[in-house]
Write a protein that holds these residues in place. Structure first.
Motif, short mmCIF file in Angstrom:
data_model
loop_
_atom_site.label_atom_id
_atom_site.label_comp_id
_atom_site.label_asym_id
_atom_site.label_seq_id
_atom_site.Cartn_x
_atom_site.Cartn_y
_atom_site.Cartn_z
N LEU A 155 101.13 -33.06 -10.50
CA LEU A 155 100.48 -33.99 -9.79
C LEU A 155 99.34 -34.96 -10.65
O LEU A 155 98.85 -34.05 -11.72
N ASP A 156 99.28 -36.07 -10.58
CA ASP A 156 98.24 -37.03 -11.16
C ASP A 156 97.60 -37.57 -10.14
O ASP A 156 98.19 -38.53 -9.60
N ILE A 157 96.34 -37.30 -10.11
CA ILE A 157 95.41 -37.97 -9.13
C ILE A 157 94.23 -38.88 -9.76
O ILE A 157 93.60 -38.07 -10.69
N GLN A 158 94.38 -40.13 -9.25
CA GLN A 158 93.01 -40.97 -9.94
C GLN A 158 92.26 -41.71 -8.80
O GLN A 158 93.00 -42.01 -7.93
N VAL A 159 91.06 -41.64 -8.89
CA VAL A 159 90.18 -42.39 -8.14
C VAL A 159 89.39 -43.51 -8.53
O VAL A 159 88.65 -43.02 -9.65
N GLU A 160 89.09 -44.41 -8.08
CA GLU A 160 88.13 -45.40 -8.62
C GLU A 160 87.85 -46.39 -7.50
O GLU A 160 88.60 -46.98 -6.98
N LEU A 214 92.66 -45.00 -4.47
CA LEU A 214 93.05 -43.56 -4.65
C LEU A 214 94.55 -43.65 -5.01
O LEU A 214 95.34 -44.12 -4.38
N THR A 215 95.06 -43.34 -6.12
CA THR A 215 96.40 -43.01 -6.39
C THR A 215 96.87 -41.92 -6.76
O THR A 215 96.19 -41.04 -7.31
N ILE A 216 97.88 -41.25 -5.99
CA ILE A 216 98.55 -40.11 -6.43
C ILE A 216 99.97 -40.13 -6.85
O ILE A 216 100.70 -40.83 -6.37
N ARG A 217 99.95 -39.51 -7.88
CA ARG A 217 101.28 -39.59 -8.70
C ARG A 217 101.84 -38.25 -8.83
O ARG A 217 101.10 -37.17 -9.00
N GLY A 218 103.21 -37.75 -8.77
CA GLY A 218 103.84 -36.81 -8.66
C GLY A 218 105.30 -36.58 -8.96
O GLY A 218 105.98 -37.53 -8.86
N ARG A 219 105.78 -35.44 -8.85
CA ARG A 219 107.13 -35.14 -9.05
C ARG A 219 107.49 -33.87 -8.19
O ARG A 219 106.74 -33.09 -8.34
N TYR A 220 108.34 -34.14 -7.21
CA TYR A 220 108.95 -33.17 -6.30
C TYR A 220 109.91 -32.19 -7.48
O TYR A 220 110.70 -32.92 -8.08
N SER A 267 82.99 -36.25 -8.66
CA SER A 267 82.82 -35.08 -7.76
C SER A 267 84.04 -34.70 -6.75
O SER A 267 83.84 -34.16 -5.77
N VAL A 268 85.13 -35.42 -6.93
CA VAL A 268 86.03 -35.03 -5.94
C VAL A 268 86.76 -33.55 -6.22
O VAL A 268 86.96 -33.13 -7.59
N ASN A 269 87.16 -33.13 -5.09
CA ASN A 269 87.76 -31.74 -5.05
C ASN A 269 89.02 -31.64 -4.59
O ASN A 269 89.43 -32.31 -3.50
N ALA A 270 89.99 -31.33 -5.35
CA ALA A 270 91.53 -31.20 -4.89
C ALA A 270 92.26 -29.84 -5.09
O ALA A 270 91.92 -29.04 -5.91
N THR A 271 92.76 -29.35 -4.01
CA THR A 271 93.49 -28.19 -3.74
C THR A 271 94.62 -28.38 -3.39
O THR A 271 94.83 -29.17 -2.46
N LEU A 272 95.89 -27.50 -3.64
CA LEU A 272 97.03 -27.36 -3.24
C LEU A 272 97.43 -26.21 -2.79
O LEU A 272 97.40 -25.08 -3.36
N ASP A 273 97.73 -25.91 -1.43
CA ASP A 273 98.05 -24.72 -1.01
C ASP A 273 99.25 -25.10 -0.07
O ASP A 273 98.96 -25.62 1.03
N ALA A 274 100.35 -24.18 -0.12
CA ALA A 274 101.50 -23.92 0.67
C ALA A 274 101.92 -25.51 0.92
O ALA A 274 102.50 -25.60 2.10
N GLY A 275 102.12 -26.42 -0.05
CA GLY A 275 102.80 -27.62 -0.06
C GLY A 275 101.66 -28.67 0.67
O GLY A 275 101.82 -29.50 0.84
#
Length: 156
Positions: free
Chosen positions: A68-73, A77-83, A117-125
């Motif tokens: 995942l690549d998450i950017q905010v300005e 908000l842009t979320i890029r990723g790969r399945y 100050s953004v907080n990102a977590t990934l749990d069970a998809g």
């Protein structure tokens, strides 16, 4: 009398791929009515605004944090990723609806946020983002003080 006949060599043969699918029609309708692009419409997500932050939950089955690549300005908000690759290649596929490959989503947030100050977590998809509102967008409580008798009125 002259009759115009279309030049058949300029017409493309009919193919089912040329017809819009119900998915592409739905994507266009969602984009028109919500302002969200088609890639956003395909990613299940919830966006909630509270008094102090914007909360976003995105369903990303099979995606790992390192993919995942998450950017905010400000408000973007842009979320890029790969399945992760799905196994069972080959054979007769009767249904294939699991997401594959790269994806990206760009959202316009309802307010500006503190990108540091953004907080990102990934749990069970499930990707959970906590984006604190920028100071100018936070509600601020104003203290009201009792006026004393010896104070002069404002309207004098």
């Amino acid at each position: 009398m002259m009759t115009l006949v279309p030049n058949r060599s300029s017409l493309a043969p009919w193919s089912p791929e040329a017809m819009p699918t119900s998915r592409s029609l739905l994507d266009r309708m969602l984009e028109e009515f919500t302002g969200l692009g088609p890639s956003t419409a395909r990613l299940p997500l919830d966006l909630t605004e509270t008094a102090t932050q914007v909360l976003i939950d995105v369903a990303l089955p099979g995606v790992r944090p390192e993919d995942l690549d998450i950017q905010v300005e400000r408000r973007t908000l842009t979320i890029r990723g790969r399945y992760a690759p799905v196994s069972a290649e080959g054979g007769n596929h009767w249904v294939r609806t699991l997401p594959r490959g790269d994806f990206h989503v760009t959202l316009t947030l309802p307010v500006s946020v503190e990108s540091d100050s953004v907080n990102a977590t990934l749990d069970a998809g499930l990707l959970h983002l906590e984006l604190p509102k920028a100071a100018e967008h936070r509600a601020r409580r104003i203290e009201v003080r009792q006026r004393t008798n010896d104070a002069t009125p404002h309207n004098s």
